[in-house]
Design a protein around this motif. Structure first.
Motif, PDB file in Angstrom:
ATOM      1  N   UNK A 140     -23.884 -80.443 -65.141  1.00  0.00           N
ATOM      2  CA  UNK A 140     -22.750 -79.954 -64.369  1.00  0.00           C
ATOM      3  C   UNK A 140     -22.176 -78.674 -64.966  1.00  0.00           C
ATOM      4  N   UNK A 141     -22.058 -78.626 -66.287  1.00  0.00           N
ATOM      5  CA  UNK A 141     -21.544 -77.411 -66.939  1.00  0.00           C
ATOM      6  C   UNK A 141     -22.516 -76.253 -66.749  1.00  0.00           C
ATOM      7  N   UNK A 142     -23.815 -76.533 -66.871  1.00  0.00           N
ATOM      8  CA  UNK A 142     -24.803 -75.475 -66.666  1.00  0.00           C
ATOM      9  C   UNK A 142     -24.731 -74.953 -65.238  1.00  0.00           C
ATOM     10  N   UNK A 143     -24.571 -75.842 -64.268  1.00  0.00           N
ATOM     11  CA  UNK A 143     -24.448 -75.418 -62.878  1.00  0.00           C
ATOM     12  C   UNK A 143     -23.224 -74.537 -62.680  1.00  0.00           C
ATOM     13  N   UNK A 144     -22.114 -74.889 -63.326  1.00  0.00           N
ATOM     14  CA  UNK A 144     -20.887 -74.100 -63.207  1.00  0.00           C
ATOM     15  C   UNK A 144     -21.051 -72.718 -63.847  1.00  0.00           C
ATOM     16  N   UNK A 145     -21.738 -72.667 -64.982  1.00  0.00           N
ATOM     17  CA  UNK A 145     -21.966 -71.379 -65.629  1.00  0.00           C
ATOM     18  C   UNK A 145     -22.820 -70.470 -64.752  1.00  0.00           C
ATOM     19  N   UNK A 146     -23.859 -71.019 -64.166  1.00  0.00           N
ATOM     20  CA  UNK A 146     -24.721 -70.221 -63.299  1.00  0.00           C
ATOM     21  C   UNK A 146     -23.981 -69.775 -62.043  1.00  0.00           C
ATOM     22  N   UNK A 147     -23.198 -70.677 -61.474  1.00  0.00           N
ATOM     23  CA  UNK A 147     -22.426 -70.317 -60.287  1.00  0.00           C
ATOM     24  C   UNK A 147     -21.393 -69.246 -60.615  1.00  0.00           C
ATOM     25  N   UNK A 159     -21.750 -66.861 -62.652  1.00  0.00           N
ATOM     26  CA  UNK A 159     -22.446 -65.579 -62.766  1.00  0.00           C
ATOM     27  C   UNK A 159     -23.032 -65.115 -61.435  1.00  0.00           C
ATOM     28  N   UNK A 160     -22.670 -65.832 -60.342  1.00  0.00           N
ATOM     29  CA  UNK A 160     -23.108 -65.496 -58.981  1.00  0.00           C
ATOM     30  C   UNK A 160     -24.605 -65.665 -58.790  1.00  0.00           C
ATOM     31  N   UNK A 161     -25.210 -66.564 -59.566  1.00  0.00           N
ATOM     32  CA  UNK A 161     -26.638 -66.819 -59.391  1.00  0.00           C
ATOM     33  C   UNK A 161     -26.879 -67.546 -58.067  1.00  0.00           C
ATOM     34  N   UNK A 162     -28.074 -67.321 -57.507  1.00  0.00           N
ATOM     35  CA  UNK A 162     -28.516 -68.046 -56.318  1.00  0.00           C
ATOM     36  C   UNK A 162     -29.176 -69.338 -56.801  1.00  0.00           C
ATOM     37  N   UNK A 163     -28.599 -70.495 -56.435  1.00  0.00           N
ATOM     38  CA  UNK A 163     -29.002 -71.772 -57.042  1.00  0.00           C
ATOM     39  C   UNK A 163     -29.616 -72.695 -56.005  1.00  0.00           C
ATOM     40  N   UNK A 164     -30.774 -73.210 -56.344  1.00  0.00           N
ATOM     41  CA  UNK A 164     -31.421 -74.294 -55.595  1.00  0.00           C
ATOM     42  C   UNK A 164     -31.516 -75.479 -56.549  1.00  0.00           C
ATOM     43  N   UNK A 165     -30.638 -76.486 -56.365  1.00  0.00           N
ATOM     44  CA  UNK A 165     -30.410 -77.517 -57.382  1.00  0.00           C
ATOM     45  C   UNK A 165     -30.686 -78.898 -56.791  1.00  0.00           C
ATOM     46  N   UNK A 166     -31.521 -79.686 -57.438  1.00  0.00           N
ATOM     47  CA  UNK A 166     -31.784 -81.054 -57.002  1.00  0.00           C
ATOM     48  C   UNK A 166     -31.719 -81.989 -58.202  1.00  0.00           C
ATOM     49  N   UNK A 181     -34.574 -78.735 -61.142  1.00  0.00           N
ATOM     50  CA  UNK A 181     -35.070 -80.053 -60.747  1.00  0.00           C
ATOM     51  C   UNK A 181     -34.852 -81.009 -61.921  1.00  0.00           C
ATOM     52  N   UNK A 182     -34.111 -82.121 -61.653  1.00  0.00           N
ATOM     53  CA  UNK A 182     -33.710 -82.996 -62.752  1.00  0.00           C
ATOM     54  C   UNK A 182     -33.871 -84.462 -62.347  1.00  0.00           C
ATOM     55  N   UNK A 201     -33.865 -93.921 -57.280  1.00  0.00           N
ATOM     56  CA  UNK A 201     -35.250 -93.821 -56.816  1.00  0.00           C
ATOM     57  C   UNK A 201     -35.361 -93.168 -55.454  1.00  0.00           C
ATOM     58  N   UNK A 202     -34.372 -93.365 -54.607  1.00  0.00           N
ATOM     59  CA  UNK A 202     -34.452 -92.833 -53.241  1.00  0.00           C
ATOM     60  C   UNK A 202     -33.310 -91.896 -52.896  1.00  0.00           C
ATOM     61  N   UNK A 203     -32.433 -91.599 -53.866  1.00  0.00           N
ATOM     62  CA  UNK A 203     -31.249 -90.788 -53.587  1.00  0.00           C
ATOM     63  C   UNK A 203     -31.268 -89.529 -54.453  1.00  0.00           C
ATOM     64  N   UNK A 204     -31.078 -88.397 -53.817  1.00  0.00           N
ATOM     65  CA  UNK A 204     -31.086 -87.111 -54.519  1.00  0.00           C
ATOM     66  C   UNK A 204     -29.907 -86.264 -54.054  1.00  0.00           C
ATOM     67  N   UNK A 205     -29.205 -85.674 -55.010  1.00  0.00           N
ATOM     68  CA  UNK A 205     -28.122 -84.733 -54.679  1.00  0.00           C
ATOM     69  C   UNK A 205     -28.697 -83.324 -54.725  1.00  0.00           C
ATOM     70  N   UNK A 206     -28.531 -82.578 -53.644  1.00  0.00           N
ATOM     71  CA  UNK A 206     -29.137 -81.253 -53.522  1.00  0.00           C
ATOM     72  C   UNK A 206     -28.074 -80.193 -53.286  1.00  0.00           C
ATOM     73  N   UNK A 207     -28.332 -79.023 -53.814  1.00  0.00           N
ATOM     74  CA  UNK A 207     -27.518 -77.828 -53.558  1.00  0.00           C
ATOM     75  C   UNK A 207     -28.470 -76.741 -53.067  1.00  0.00           C
TER      76      UNK A 207
END
Length: 509
Positions: A201-208, A210-217, A192-193, A222-228
């Protein structure tokens, strides 16, 4: 006392002989000898006490009637000594060179494989680690202890090889280095960021990767959120990752909810690159932060320091290591990452960056534990020698397809939370194992252990035999050369009493 007994006995014997009473002289001699042996506690020579000279090629299976042992050479294996009761052992360790290898038999993918070789000979030498095709993976030069590192790229069973050369490139020793590289269970990560960044972005790529299960927001406004969304259900994430700004702006209820997750066993990592209010951290987490210079560098990768970091490696309950400060929080842990701009290392030093992040997770204690943990053998497995196979988290029975044997797991008091079975491998190579996990009703879990050939690493085998023999020797306080059988005292006391009664009776006649 013994001298006095002898003097009196000799005088008595001489007196009876002077009086021409040979029978009384004989009785005096018998009484004197019996009293002397009773007073001195006469001991038999070792050979009369049952000393056995052990042949390492054909070790005994029992020691009935044996009081002491003698041994030449390197000694016996630990499994062979365990079958024998404790006896005093006369043994001197040979002065010849030995070596010892230390490496993980099973390794999670993404972890660094480290092979360490210890030698009694401290002369300059070179250690090589080779792949199955003979390609040199790593090498090291030096004196004394040598160590090489290598990062396995795939999850597979490997038959690596190591070679040791002296300063003149003469081969001193070589042998197999078996290792199983296994894919670890994927981490479940919730992020959550408050704002996007190249670091995220680099941290997300490193986790991905390693085949981690990612829940990313990531909040884009103020009203826009990018979610994975996570690819599978995530009831209890192993790792919570937040940035400092999100925590500082969050309401008291949101902060309490995050800390409650940590209190129940999760690990939370705070990215301190956008921290702005040090008072919040001091008040909520007892983390005292100090403003850092704009050009400050931290960690082994010399990364840009966060705006606020603890003043020292030890800050109250927080302990720092390589730009990460962590503390226990209930059943979980909280970490403060005081570095930024690691995205610059993603292109120039991707391997070093991946290893650094692995160290960050290790500091937090983040890992997925497998249901079954195989324990490494305590000594080199060899064909025809007893092998203890031990594991944690198993139940029921274990099957060895190569041996066509099925055995029941047995608990061992000297192995915490582990069960063991004993088998006798027939040949060198990988020995397959099939069993059932204690927490799973799924299909059988497989494992394997490597059986070395009798000629593999003779100097390592010698070192293990010497260590096992030294441990056996420590089980008894005295050496066999000093262990002599003491004759029982009651026959001498009885003989002395009878001889004196006979003399008294003859004197009274």
């Amino acid at each position: 006392m013994s001298i006095v007994i002898l003097v009196i006995g000799i005088l008595s014997l001489a007196l009876y002989l002077w009086r021409r009473r040979p029978i009384d002289a004989l009785l005096a001699a018998i009484a004197t000898a019996a009293l002397f042996l009773l007073a001195t506690g006469w001991k038999l020579p070792p050979e009369m006490g049952g000393t056995l000279a052990i042949d390492a090629a054909t070790p005994p299976t029992e020691l009935d009637g044996v009081r002491a042992l003698t041994l030449q050479g390197d000694g016996l294996r630990a499994a062979q000594w365990q079958d024998l009761p404790a006896r005093p052992l006369a043994w001197t360790a040979p002065a010849t060179d030995t070596l010892r290898l230390d490496f993980p038999r099973r390794l999670a993918l993404g972890r660094m494989f480290t092979l360490t070789l210890q030698r009694t000979n401290k002369a300059p030498a070179r250690l090589q680690l080779l792949a199955e095709n003979g390609q040199v993976l790593a090498q090291a030069r030096g004196e004394g202890v040598l160590s090489v590192e290598w990062l396995p790229p795939l999850a597979e069973t490997l038959d690596l090889k190591a070679r040791l050369f002296d300063a003149g490139d003469k081969l001193l020793a070589e042998g197999p280095v078996p290792v199983v590289v296994a894919a670890a269970p994927p981490l479940q990560v919730q992020g959550r960021f408050s704002a996007p960044s190249f670091d995220l972005r680099v941290l997300n790529e490193l986790l991905a990767g390693s085949h981690a299960v990612i829940d990313w927001q990531v909040a884009l406004g103020k009203t826009l959120t990018r979610s994975e969304t996570a690819r599978e259900k995530m009831d209890k994430p192993d790792l919570l990752v937040i940035d400092a700004a999100l925590f500082e702006r969050a309401s008291g209820a949101t902060r309490s909810a995050l800390l409650e997750q940590v209190n129940r066993g999760a690990a939370m990592l705070v990215l301190g690159a956008n921290a702005n209010d040090s008072a919040v951290w001091s008040r909520t987490l007892q983390l005292a932060l100090r403003a850092q210079p704009a050009d400050a560098k931290v960690g082994a990768l010399a990364l840009t320091a966060a705006p606020f970091n603890p003043a020292s490696q030890q800050a109250g309950a927080w302990t720092g290591k390589d730009a990460v400060w962590a503390r226990q929080w209930g059943a979980g842990r909280i970490g403060w990452l005081g570095a930024a701009d690691w995205h610059r290392q993603a292109i120039t030093e991707p391997r070093a960056l991946a290893l650094w992040w692995q160290g960050v997770l290790d500091t937090l204690g983040v890992q997925r534990v497998e249901d079954i943990h195989w324990l490494a053998p305590q000594e080199m497995p060899l064909p025809g020698q007893r092998l203890e196979v031990c594991a944690q988290g198993v139940r029921g029975k274990v099957h060895f397809p190569d041996l066509n044997q099925t055995l029941a797991w047995q608990r061992r008091s000297d192995r915490v939370d582990a069960s063991c079975v004993a088998v006798w491998p027939r040949q060198s190579g990988w020995l397959r194992i099939q069993t059932q996990g204690a927490k799973s009703d799924a299909n059988a879990v497989t494992g394997q252990v490597y059986i070395y050939a009798p000629g593999d690493w003779p100097l390592w085998q010698a070192a293990e035999r010497r260590d096992a023999t030294a441990r056996y020797t420590a089980r008894t306080p005295s050496a066999a050369a000093q262990h002599q059988s003491t004759l029982p005292g009651w026959p001498f006391g009885l003989t002395f009493a009878l001889a004196m009664l006979c003399l008294w009776w003859r004197e009274r006649r």
